[in-house]
Write a protein that holds these residues in place. Structure first.
Motif, PDB file in Angstrom:
ATOM      1  N   ILE A 138       8.010   6.751  -4.703  1.00  0.00           N
ATOM      2  CA  ILE A 138       7.277   6.407  -3.477  1.00  0.00           C
ATOM      3  C   ILE A 138       8.197   6.600  -2.268  1.00  0.00           C
ATOM      4  O   ILE A 138       9.375   6.217  -2.311  1.00  0.00           O
ATOM      5  N   VAL A 139       7.653   7.199  -1.208  1.00  0.00           N
ATOM      6  CA  VAL A 139       8.492   7.455  -0.022  1.00  0.00           C
ATOM      7  C   VAL A 139       7.899   6.912   1.287  1.00  0.00           C
ATOM      8  O   VAL A 139       8.528   7.036   2.341  1.00  0.00           O
ATOM      9  N   ALA A 140       6.708   6.331   1.234  1.00  0.00           N
ATOM     10  CA  ALA A 140       6.174   5.672   2.434  1.00  0.00           C
ATOM     11  C   ALA A 140       5.220   4.562   1.998  1.00  0.00           C
ATOM     12  O   ALA A 140       4.391   4.780   1.107  1.00  0.00           O
ATOM     13  N   VAL A 141       5.374   3.396   2.590  1.00  0.00           N
ATOM     14  CA  VAL A 141       4.537   2.246   2.227  1.00  0.00           C
ATOM     15  C   VAL A 141       4.194   1.408   3.451  1.00  0.00           C
ATOM     16  O   VAL A 141       4.848   1.486   4.485  1.00  0.00           O
ATOM     17  N   LYS A 142       3.151   0.592   3.248  1.00  0.00           N
ATOM     18  CA  LYS A 142       2.772  -0.394   4.262  1.00  0.00           C
ATOM     19  C   LYS A 142       2.477  -1.697   3.538  1.00  0.00           C
ATOM     20  O   LYS A 142       1.840  -1.681   2.476  1.00  0.00           O
ATOM     21  N   GLN A 143       2.960  -2.775   4.078  1.00  0.00           N
ATOM     22  CA  GLN A 143       2.650  -4.104   3.529  1.00  0.00           C
ATOM     23  C   GLN A 143       2.395  -5.016   4.715  1.00  0.00           C
ATOM     24  O   GLN A 143       3.332  -5.423   5.401  1.00  0.00           O
ATOM     25  N   GLY A 144       1.137  -5.305   4.969  1.00  0.00           N
ATOM     26  CA  GLY A 144       0.798  -6.101   6.152  1.00  0.00           C
ATOM     27  C   GLY A 144       1.329  -5.425   7.401  1.00  0.00           C
ATOM     28  O   GLY A 144       1.001  -4.263   7.677  1.00  0.00           O
TER      29      GLY A 144
ATOM     30  N   VAL B  28       0.861  -1.185   0.000  1.00  0.00           N
ATOM     31  CA  VAL B  28       0.000   0.000   0.000  1.00  0.00           C
ATOM     32  C   VAL B  28       0.897   1.234   0.000  1.00  0.00           C
ATOM     33  O   VAL B  28       1.755   1.378   0.878  1.00  0.00           O
ATOM     34  N   VAL B  29       0.717   2.092  -0.987  1.00  0.00           N
ATOM     35  CA  VAL B  29       1.519   3.318  -1.056  1.00  0.00           C
ATOM     36  C   VAL B  29       0.875   4.382  -0.169  1.00  0.00           C
ATOM     37  O   VAL B  29      -0.290   4.732  -0.347  1.00  0.00           O
ATOM     38  N   LEU B  30       1.629   4.874   0.799  1.00  0.00           N
ATOM     39  CA  LEU B  30       1.100   5.908   1.700  1.00  0.00           C
ATOM     40  C   LEU B  30       1.494   7.307   1.243  1.00  0.00           C
ATOM     41  O   LEU B  30       0.783   8.268   1.490  1.00  0.00           O
ATOM     42  N   ALA B  31       2.661   7.429   0.598  1.00  0.00           N
ATOM     43  CA  ALA B  31       3.102   8.764   0.158  1.00  0.00           C
ATOM     44  C   ALA B  31       4.092   8.645  -0.989  1.00  0.00           C
ATOM     45  O   ALA B  31       4.905   7.723  -1.028  1.00  0.00           O
ATOM     46  N   ASP B  32       3.977   9.577  -1.906  1.00  0.00           N
ATOM     47  CA  ASP B  32       5.011   9.702  -2.938  1.00  0.00           C
ATOM     48  C   ASP B  32       5.287  11.180  -3.147  1.00  0.00           C
ATOM     49  O   ASP B  32       4.540  12.034  -2.669  1.00  0.00           O
ATOM     50  N   ILE B  33       6.395  11.473  -3.847  1.00  0.00           N
ATOM     51  CA  ILE B  33       6.710  12.872  -4.123  1.00  0.00           C
ATOM     52  C   ILE B  33       7.214  13.000  -5.561  1.00  0.00           C
ATOM     53  O   ILE B  33       7.766  12.050  -6.121  1.00  0.00           O
ATOM     54  N   PRO B  34       6.998  14.181  -6.154  1.00  0.00           N
ATOM     55  CA  PRO B  34       7.471  14.379  -7.520  1.00  0.00           C
ATOM     56  C   PRO B  34       8.989  14.338  -7.584  1.00  0.00           C
ATOM     57  O   PRO B  34       9.659  14.707  -6.612  1.00  0.00           O
ATOM     58  N   VAL B  35       9.534  13.880  -8.709  1.00  0.00           N
ATOM     59  CA  VAL B  35      10.990  13.874  -8.849  1.00  0.00           C
ATOM     60  C   VAL B  35      11.401  15.050  -9.728  1.00  0.00           C
ATOM     61  O   VAL B  35      10.641  15.502 -10.573  1.00  0.00           O
ATOM     62  N   SER B  36      12.622  15.542  -9.515  1.00  0.00           N
ATOM     63  CA  SER B  36      13.088  16.672 -10.294  1.00  0.00           C
ATOM     64  C   SER B  36      13.270  16.241 -11.743  1.00  0.00           C
ATOM     65  O   SER B  36      13.473  15.069 -12.036  1.00  0.00           O
TER      66      SER B  36
END
Ligand SMILES: NC(=O)CC[C@H](N)C(=O)O
Length: 248
Positions: free
Chosen positions: A188-194, A155-163
């Motif tokens: 992607i900069v934050a995830v959850k897996q189980g 599960v992707v919790l956060a992503d950010i644009p790349v330069s």
């Protein structure tokens, strides 16, 4: 409740302090047998190659892999995220041992060198809304990794644009899929897996304890099979920081 904090190297003291602010004891883990005294673990940021060498020296890898396999909650921040990834790119020659378990490919120094460390304001609705605090999180990226690809259970919790210079780097291109140009607009900069949580940034270096609270809720919910829907969110780059600890 007591939470283990891998205390080989890096920002383990800061995690212990953040847990203390929430009234939770952080237990420093340096030896395999100490893992038996805790039911959850935080792997801090630092320098993943050094941390891997120390973990190898203390024969920690088999116990750490078993801990993850048993489904015990584990949160990796920055170098800790690299440790948890199934696959890492951009490693030092000879590579490094990983714990694995988190179905993703991580680029070890995606955002560049120490001087390119920065802070970003990240909206993470799944966590921010539940806590009733501000809608965004101040995320501190220090020589930070980024997640390039994730498996279906992540599960992707956060992503950010790349330069833009990174967006067209062929080494960082998305695996080609139908209709995709292959260029990368965000990572992607934050995830959850189980029961695994991973962040490319350092919540323990801010006064905001909402990520620690989120992890503690995961610890509470063990066994209930908690999961949530995928939500990719963006964040804006903020001013660079040159006053941060050096984690190479
Ligand atoms: N702040 C950090 O934890 C940096 C991690 C670093 N990129 C590494 O390879 O280990």
């Amino acid at each position: 409740m007591a939470v283990g904090v891998l205390a080989l190297q890096g920002s383990f003291n800061e995690h212990v302090a953040a847990l203390r602010r929430l009234g939770v004891k952080g237990v420093e883990i340096r030896k395999p047998e100490q893992l038996q005294s805790v039911t959850s673990l935080i792997i801090p940021g630092g320098e993943s190659t050094t941390m891997a060498k120390l973990a190898e020296y203390h024969n920690l890898f088999p116990a750490l892999r078993e801990f993850v396999k048993m489904g015990k909650p584990v949160w990796g921040t920055c170098a800790g995220l690299i440790f948890l990834a199934n696959k890492a790119t951009g490693q030092k020659s000879g590579g490094q041992e990983l714990i694995g378990g988190l179905d993703c490919t991580v680029h070890r120094n995606f955002f560049g060198s120490q001087i390119q460390s920065f802070e970003a304001e990240l909206p993470v609705p799944q966590i921010a809304d539940k806590e009733g605090g501000p809608p965004t999180f101040r995320a501190v990226f220090i020589r930070a990794p980024a997640i390039l690809e994730v498996g279906p259970e992540v599960v992707v919790l956060a992503d950010i644009p790349v330069s833009s210079n990174k967006a067209d780097d062929p080494n960082l291109a998305l695996e080609s899929t139908e209709g995709s140009t292959g260029s990368r607009e965000k990572v992607i900069v934050a995830v959850k897996q189980g029961n695994l949580l991973a962040t490319a940034f350092h919540p323990e270096l801010t006064a905001d304890t909402r990520w620690h609270s989120y992890f503690l809720k995961m610890v509470d919910e063990v066994g209930e099979g908690a999961s949530s829907s995928i939500c990719a969110v963006g964040g804006e780059f903020q001013k660079s920081r040159t006053d941060l600890p050096v984690y190479q």
